[in-house]
Design an enzyme around this catalytic site. Structure first.
Site, PDB file in Angstrom:
ATOM      1  N   CYS A 231      13.329  -8.199   7.222  1.00  0.00           N
ATOM      2  CA  CYS A 231      11.889  -8.487   7.263  1.00  0.00           C
ATOM      3  C   CYS A 231      11.598  -9.939   7.630  1.00  0.00           C
ATOM      4  O   CYS A 231      10.431 -10.288   7.855  1.00  0.00           O
ATOM      5  CB  CYS A 231      11.246  -8.193   5.912  1.00  0.00           C
ATOM      6  SG  CYS A 231      11.587  -6.565   5.245  1.00  0.00           S
ATOM      7  N   HIS A 252       8.403  -0.249   0.346  1.00  0.00           N
ATOM      8  CA  HIS A 252       8.525   1.099   0.884  1.00  0.00           C
ATOM      9  C   HIS A 252       7.819   2.084  -0.047  1.00  0.00           C
ATOM     10  O   HIS A 252       8.339   3.162  -0.331  1.00  0.00           O
ATOM     11  CB  HIS A 252       9.993   1.475   1.047  1.00  0.00           C
ATOM     12  CG  HIS A 252      10.677   0.732   2.149  1.00  0.00           C
ATOM     13  ND1 HIS A 252      11.996   0.947   2.480  1.00  0.00           N
ATOM     14  CD2 HIS A 252      10.239  -0.218   3.007  1.00  0.00           C
ATOM     15  CE1 HIS A 252      12.343   0.156   3.488  1.00  0.00           C
ATOM     16  NE2 HIS A 252      11.287  -0.563   3.816  1.00  0.00           N
ATOM     17  N   GLU A 277     -13.350   0.914  -6.886  1.00  0.00           N
ATOM     18  CA  GLU A 277     -13.413  -0.327  -7.657  1.00  0.00           C
ATOM     19  C   GLU A 277     -12.292  -1.294  -7.305  1.00  0.00           C
ATOM     20  O   GLU A 277     -12.484  -2.508  -7.260  1.00  0.00           O
ATOM     21  CB  GLU A 277     -13.387  -0.004  -9.154  1.00  0.00           C
ATOM     22  CG  GLU A 277     -13.399  -1.218 -10.073  1.00  0.00           C
ATOM     23  CD  GLU A 277     -14.684  -2.023  -9.979  1.00  0.00           C
ATOM     24  OE1 GLU A 277     -14.675  -3.182 -10.431  1.00  0.00           O
ATOM     25  OE2 GLU A 277     -15.693  -1.497  -9.455  1.00  0.00           O
TER      26      GLU A 277
END
Length: 738
Positions: A231, A252, A277
């Site tokens: 990543c 994930h 909300e």
């Protein structure tokens, strides 16, 4: 006898008994039981002064904890502020009453490296509807970068373990990156990233990489043979384009993955959520905001997502997350606390969206009733003002202004872009569900904006034509087809008004086209001379250069006509041929709304082989025949409905009509359709549903029952239209669904 000398007096007792050190058997306190919850040693420590506490325990070198200042350094131990000066041998036991009391009184469970606990919502109050920034404090460990690095590494490991417990980082997936430093602290950024392929619940700080903003390794992990997380390139995309981001989380999460599949076509570029909300927890949004989370397509490796991620971050600056289809989600914040809180809020919203879908609810639509809306106050004001002098004129002027604005903003029917029609999706005045009349025998449906997304043509079909046009002209068409198409496109242009922008661009030199094409455009082509012109052009095409020029003419004309959404007969025929190829190859798939298939089944009526026999008191309703009337050609209509996510739906339709029957904005067209359906004498037996005001008005003039369809992205409706016509937000409302 001599007397014995007197014994020496005993030595005076020491002023204070010697302090005792903890023996090895005393290094850990006994396990908690109702009888041992408060041991003498425990009570003595927590009821003595700070100096006595410091003297009570001694380090191996014999020094007291009060002798050194290191133990009181803010940020040390389990708290982010000053901590009790404990010795190296003393460990706070969480199972004694006093130990637990101390732990939950002022010792936070999360490791931190800042002077204050981050509170979400900087410079805001508890009553603010929208929170955008956190109020995280400055680092208190900048004087010792090694200690700061050690703390942040441990925090990354702690977060990864937490996300594993949530089910977000199983199978070594997911990860965390934290950034420290920067201009506000007058030092370079340092980025800490989790490693790849490590069990997230077993991570330690020694596994974490320390990098600079150029992705150079400043300090490798102590654990050997580790690689940076896959990543990492994407975390740096966020840091470069979101300067305030100090933490990026990738999970994930099953809820995130399933949320990307709510659109069965998997063509959706965003997920819209409103009136929940937890929207307050994702930053920049309130309860009644419309959150639009971008969705990008997955790739075999994470680094290949970088260009897509960069594009959507710039396009959706208010959203602090990006979904990856069939993969997971990336979330960021201006502190690790904010990123974590937003990640939890996003996951809650994703789970809500998936569960709402299973209930038949669309998370992106404003509730029709049962929730607060600002326009109610305005409408109440209007109602209270009825009867006052001048109020009627003011309201009429406002409605006229709204009608003009809606008419002006309405996009062209074919190939229209999505519009912001949230006001129509949340009508303040509920309309009666227009159930199909008992005597209705035929249902005439529009396509775009009714059965299919109004943006499907613009976002999917049109781009396909423009992308594959060059290949189609040069490799899929014969010379005769090219000449016939060129002549037909010229006739499409000549049929336009003189002030039409396409005609102006082609004839006034705005478009870069050859003089020979301009000459052809200036010479009228009609039924009388078409044959002669075609013969002349075929004769000219025997030279290779002329044929190449004709191909270029076709490309130029198609691009010019499509740039202004012209619905020329030849253009639509060419588009239909290209779409046919795309559907058959699997590159295209027709879009229909999720309510369309159950609606078709309802209109067909009960199946006598599977449904229970109807009683004499409740006979089965006769089937309703469904026909299609669209500006798209009949061939294009059948292609769309033959290749849907639900399979071939064409067997459900009775008839198809297109503009060869007549203009959709003229009542005579609907009269002709009623005749074709056998309802010429009783046009009220036909119910027409469309999103276009001019079309429903024309159908009503022809005697049909007209209903307006409101779908996300449709053109805005005028106030007059909403008063005069019944409105449905789902075709199932025609069946009696709420």
């Amino acid at each position: 006898p001599p007397r014995s000398p007197p014994l020496p007096p005993p030595p005076p007792p020491p002023p204070n008994p010697p302090r005792r050190s903890m023996t090895p058997r005393q290094e850990s306190l006994p396990a908690f039981t109702p009888d041992t919850y408060s041991s003498d040693e425990d009570d003595r420590f927590f009821h003595s002064s700070r100096d006595e506490q410091a003297d009570l325990f001694h380090a191996p070198d014999g020094t007291s904890a009060r002798d050194g200042a290191e133990a009181t350094a803010p940020g040390s131990g389990w708290t982010n502020g000053a901590i009790p000066p404990l010795s190296y041998q003393y460990a706070l036991h969480p199972y004694t009453r006093s130990g637990r009391l101390s732990l939950y009184s002022h010792h936070r469970r999360w490791i931190n490296f800042q002077s204050s606990w981050s509170r979400i919502g900087q410079s805001s109050t508890e009553l603010d509807a929208v929170h955008s920034e956190s109020s995280s404090g400055q680092s208190v460990l900048t004087g010792c970068l090694l200690e700061e690095a050690k703390t942040v590494r441990a925090l990354v490991a702690q977060l990864c373990e937490c996300f594993y417990r949530h089910g977000w980082a199983t199978g070594t997936g997911g990860g965390v990156s934290i950034r420290v430093g920067g201009p506000k602290e007058n030092r370079p950024y340092r980025v800490f990233v989790a490693p790849s392929g490590v069990q997230k619940e077993d991570m330690v700080g020694d596994d974490v990489f320390e990098l600079d903003m150029d992705r150079n390794v400043v300090a490798p992990p102590k654990t050997p043979d580790l690689r940076q997380s896959a990543c990492t390139p994407l975390w740096y995309v966020v840091y470069r384009h979101v300067p305030t981001a100090m933490c990026v989380i990738h999970t994930h999460s099953m809820h995130a993955q399933m949320a990307t599949l709510l659109d069965p076509t998997e063509k959706a570029t965003t997920l819209k959520i409103t009136h929940l909300e937890m929207l307050k927890g994702v930053g920049n949004h309130s309860y009644d905001s419309v959150l639009e989370i971008p969705i990008i397509d997955n790739r075999p490796t994470e680094d290949l997502l970088a260009s897509q991620l960069e594009r959507v971050i710039l396009k959706y600056p208010k959203c602090n997350a990006v979904l990856v289809r069939r993969h997971g989600v990336y979330v960021w914040g201006d502190s690790w606390e904010q990123a974590k809180a937003q990640c939890e809020s996003f996951d809650y919203l994703f789970e809500s969206a998936v569960k709402m879908k299973s209930m038949g609810l669309d998370c992106g639509l404003v509730p029709v009733s049962g929730t607060y809306r600002e326009e109610e106050e305005r409408n109440d004001g209007k109602e209270r003002g009825v009867g006052r002098e001048g109020d009627d004129e003011t309201m009429q002027a406002e409605e006229k202004k709204e009608d003009v604005a809606a008419t002006t903003a309405a996009p062209a029917f074919n190939g229209a872009a999505s519009s912001d029609n949230q006001i129509d999706l949340r009508l303040a005045t509920p309309t009666t569900i227009p159930l199909l009349p008992r005597d209705a025998k035929h249902l005439l449906l529009d396509i775009e904006g009714t059965t299919t997304s109004i943006a499907f043509v613009k976002d999917t079909l049109f781009p396909y034509v423009l992308t594959h046009l060059d290949d189609h002209v040069h490799n899929q068409m014969t010379n005769d087809e090219i000449i016939d198409t060129m002549v037909g496109l010229i006739k499409d242009v000549q049929s336009l008004n003189h002030d039409h922008p396409t005609k102006k661009e082609l004839l006034n030199g705005t478009k870069d086209i050859p003089a020979s094409l301009v000459q052809l455009l200036l010479n009228p082509i009609d039924d009388d001379n078409t044959t002669a012109i075609l013969a002349y052009l075929r004769l000219q095409s025997e030279t290779l250069s002329k044929m190449d020029q004709y191909k270029q003419n076709v490309l130029s004309l198609v691009q010019a006509l499509m740039s202004h959404d012209v619905k020329g007969t030849t253009l639509k025929s060419l588009q239909g041929n290209m779409w046919k190829r795309g559907y058959h190859s699997g590159q295209l798939q027709g879009h229909v709304y999720s309510d369309f298939l159950p609606f078709l089944h309802w209109c067909r009526g009960p199946d006598p082989t599977t449904d229970a026999k109807t009683t004499q008191d409740a006979p089965a309703a006769p089937p309703v025949r469904i026909s299609i009337y669209s500006s798209g050609s009949i061939a294009a209509q059948k292609l769309l409905f033959r290749h849907t996510p639900h399979g071939d739906l064409t067997s459900h339709f009775h008839s198809h009509f297109d503009t060869t029957t007549g203009n959709k904005k003229v009542s005579s067209s609907y009269e002709a359709i009623a005749e074709a359906l056998g309802c010429g004498a009783k046009p009220e037996e036909v119910v027409f549903v469309s999103d276009a005001e001019e079309e429903v008005r024309a159908a009503r003039e022809a005697g049909m029952v007209a209903v307006v369809a409101v779908r996300p992205g449709n053109g805005r409706l005028s106030e007059r239209c909403k008063r005069e016509f019944p409105v449905v937000r789902s075709l199932l409302q025609l069946c009696g669904a709420d």
